[in-house]
Enzyme design. Sequence first.
Site, PDB file in Angstrom:
ATOM      1  N   SER A 191       3.728  -2.672   9.390  1.00 28.72           N
ATOM      2  CA  SER A 191       2.511  -2.832  10.199  1.00 28.72           C
ATOM      3  C   SER A 191       2.735  -3.945  11.198  1.00 28.72           C
ATOM      4  O   SER A 191       3.575  -4.840  10.979  1.00 28.72           O
ATOM      5  CB  SER A 191       1.343  -3.217   9.283  1.00 28.72           C
ATOM      6  OG  SER A 191       0.216  -3.610  10.047  1.00 28.72           O
ATOM      7  N   TYR A 204      -2.543  -8.083   2.171  1.00 29.18           N
ATOM      8  CA  TYR A 204      -1.982  -6.877   2.803  1.00 29.18           C
ATOM      9  C   TYR A 204      -0.882  -7.261   3.805  1.00 29.18           C
ATOM     10  O   TYR A 204       0.216  -6.673   3.790  1.00 29.18           O
ATOM     11  CB  TYR A 204      -3.105  -6.128   3.515  1.00 29.18           C
ATOM     12  CG  TYR A 204      -2.668  -4.944   4.343  1.00 29.18           C
ATOM     13  CD1 TYR A 204      -2.468  -3.693   3.759  1.00 29.18           C
ATOM     14  CD2 TYR A 204      -2.491  -5.052   5.724  1.00 29.18           C
ATOM     15  CE1 TYR A 204      -2.096  -2.594   4.525  1.00 29.18           C
ATOM     16  CE2 TYR A 204      -2.118  -3.964   6.500  1.00 29.18           C
ATOM     17  CZ  TYR A 204      -1.925  -2.741   5.896  1.00 29.18           C
ATOM     18  OH  TYR A 204      -1.546  -1.659   6.649  1.00 29.18           O
TER      19      TYR A 204
HETATM   20  P1  NAD Z   1      -4.871   6.769   4.929  1.00 27.85           P
HETATM   21  O1  NAD Z   1      -5.975   6.261   4.088  1.00 27.85           O
HETATM   22  O2  NAD Z   1      -5.113   8.061   5.612  1.00 27.85           O
HETATM   23  O3  NAD Z   1      -3.532   6.881   4.105  1.00 27.85           O
HETATM   24  C1  NAD Z   1      -3.187   5.958   3.108  1.00 27.85           C
HETATM   25  C2  NAD Z   1      -2.813   6.764   1.882  1.00 27.85           C
HETATM   26  O4  NAD Z   1      -2.312   5.884   0.885  1.00 27.85           O
HETATM   27  C3  NAD Z   1      -3.973   7.485   1.241  1.00 27.85           C
HETATM   28  O5  NAD Z   1      -4.154   8.778   1.799  1.00 27.85           O
HETATM   29  C4  NAD Z   1      -3.577   7.548  -0.205  1.00 27.85           C
HETATM   30  O6  NAD Z   1      -3.101   8.837  -0.530  1.00 27.85           O
HETATM   31  C5  NAD Z   1      -2.422   6.575  -0.316  1.00 27.85           C
HETATM   32  N1  NAD Z   1      -2.650   5.671  -1.434  1.00 27.85           N
HETATM   33  C6  NAD Z   1      -3.415   4.568  -1.470  1.00 27.85           C
HETATM   34  N2  NAD Z   1      -3.371   4.031  -2.709  1.00 27.85           N
HETATM   35  C7  NAD Z   1      -2.558   4.817  -3.456  1.00 27.85           C
HETATM   36  C8  NAD Z   1      -2.116   4.795  -4.803  1.00 27.85           C
HETATM   37  N3  NAD Z   1      -2.520   3.848  -5.653  1.00 27.85           N
HETATM   38  N4  NAD Z   1      -1.299   5.778  -5.226  1.00 27.85           N
HETATM   39  C9  NAD Z   1      -0.909   6.781  -4.401  1.00 27.85           C
HETATM   40  N5  NAD Z   1      -1.288   6.834  -3.111  1.00 27.85           N
HETATM   41  C10 NAD Z   1      -2.099   5.870  -2.644  1.00 27.85           C
HETATM   42  O7  NAD Z   1      -4.550   5.609   5.963  1.00 27.85           O
HETATM   43  P2  NAD Z   1      -3.324   5.379   6.969  1.00 27.85           P
HETATM   44  O8  NAD Z   1      -3.799   4.365   7.910  1.00 27.85           O
HETATM   45  O9  NAD Z   1      -2.805   6.654   7.466  1.00 27.85           O
HETATM   46  O10 NAD Z   1      -2.255   4.652   6.055  1.00 27.85           O
HETATM   47  C11 NAD Z   1      -0.897   5.015   6.040  1.00 27.85           C
HETATM   48  C12 NAD Z   1      -0.020   3.795   6.093  1.00 27.85           C
HETATM   49  O11 NAD Z   1      -0.105   3.200   7.365  1.00 27.85           O
HETATM   50  C13 NAD Z   1      -0.342   2.700   5.086  1.00 27.85           C
HETATM   51  O12 NAD Z   1       0.855   2.185   4.529  1.00 27.85           O
HETATM   52  C14 NAD Z   1      -0.987   1.645   5.947  1.00 27.85           C
HETATM   53  O13 NAD Z   1      -0.829   0.354   5.398  1.00 27.85           O
HETATM   54  C15 NAD Z   1      -0.198   1.813   7.212  1.00 27.85           C
HETATM   55  N6  NAD Z   1      -0.810   1.229   8.389  1.00 27.85           N
HETATM   56  C16 NAD Z   1      -2.002   1.712   8.831  1.00 27.85           C
HETATM   57  C17 NAD Z   1      -2.575   1.140   9.954  1.00 27.85           C
HETATM   58  C18 NAD Z   1      -3.880   1.621  10.491  1.00 27.85           C
HETATM   59  O14 NAD Z   1      -4.430   0.976  11.391  1.00 27.85           O
HETATM   60  N7  NAD Z   1      -4.429   2.720  10.011  1.00 27.85           N
HETATM   61  C19 NAD Z   1      -1.935   0.074  10.611  1.00 27.85           C
HETATM   62  C20 NAD Z   1      -0.722  -0.376  10.120  1.00 27.85           C
HETATM   63  C21 NAD Z   1      -0.178   0.201   9.006  1.00 27.85           C
END
Ligand code: NAD
Length: 298
Positions: A191, A204
Amino acid sequence: MKSDDFYAMRNPVDEYRTEGFPKQKQPYPGLQKDMKPVPDCGEKTYKGNNRLKGRKALITGGDSGIGRAAAIAYAREGADIAINYLDFEEDDAKEAKELLEKEGCKVHLIPGDLADEEFNKKMVTEANEKLGGLDILALVAGHQVATKSIEDIDTEQLHRVFAINVYSLFWTVKAALPILPAGSAIITTSSIQAYDPSRHLLDYASTKGAIKAFTQALGEQLIKKGIRVNSVAPGPIWTALQVSGGQFQESLPKFGQDTPFKRAGQPVELSGLYVFLASQESSYITSEVFGVTGGSHL
Ligand code: NAD
Ligand code: MG
């Protein structure tokens, strides 16, 4: 998205612009189908070109958001797919499966909690058995809890955020190493928080810094086996994670507006990078972190 043609040239600043997102709250881990607006994971737009033909991918967090965008793109590029998610997310996962199966690929769903070491091993074994091998690990799952002060981060939260975001990467990769052939690709999801941490994401952001270090060091270890390891570092992307405790309610309307693009990104805007890093096109790239941030610097 105004144009149905994802590949037609247009101004990326105007793309996906909103007047701000409505406040909305869901319990963790949230369901993408209930979001307003529903994120764009490329369901209607991403076109493949056999860039991952015959490949076999395990995607954590593949039910929704960035993981779903990667899953759709991988399927349309010719890969077979196993998707991990939490039981709570069955509706999103089923919807993703239906979409992927339209591409004619194998799709296998593996619900379970990545905070549990044994489950990580089981997930890898099952993906390998169902797909008949494994050569892409797209490790996208993550957990984010907006918390005002270090004093409010209890040990349970600390354990869970580190277990899901960091330990699970160790457990999954360790289980997969005997299976992954030379040419395999591992993609982690760090991130911009690894570089520019927000004060309300102390735990985080610390895990995302760890993922950056993990990726860089593991890439050096594994290149002798012909396995590449890279990371995608998103900026603010409109996903379920943000409306299920990842941000404070009052931050949602302005989410992403402080980037040079003055908007949040959509999951589909990361699809191409997850494909590139999995495919042979990135054959001379390992231990790198790639930002998709709307112009904020890593
Ligand atoms: P999202 O909620 O759509 O996806 C995150 C997924 O993590 C969930 O769908 C879930 O299936 C999974 N998850 C959470 N806890 C879990 C557990 N205990 N066991 C199994 N699966 C689990 O959100 P997203 O934003 O698409 O997240 C995807 C990745 O991107 C993450 O690693 C997040 O940290 C990273 N990220 C997101 C952003 C943002 O702004 N959305 C920014 C930087 C990084
Ligand atoms: Mg989800």
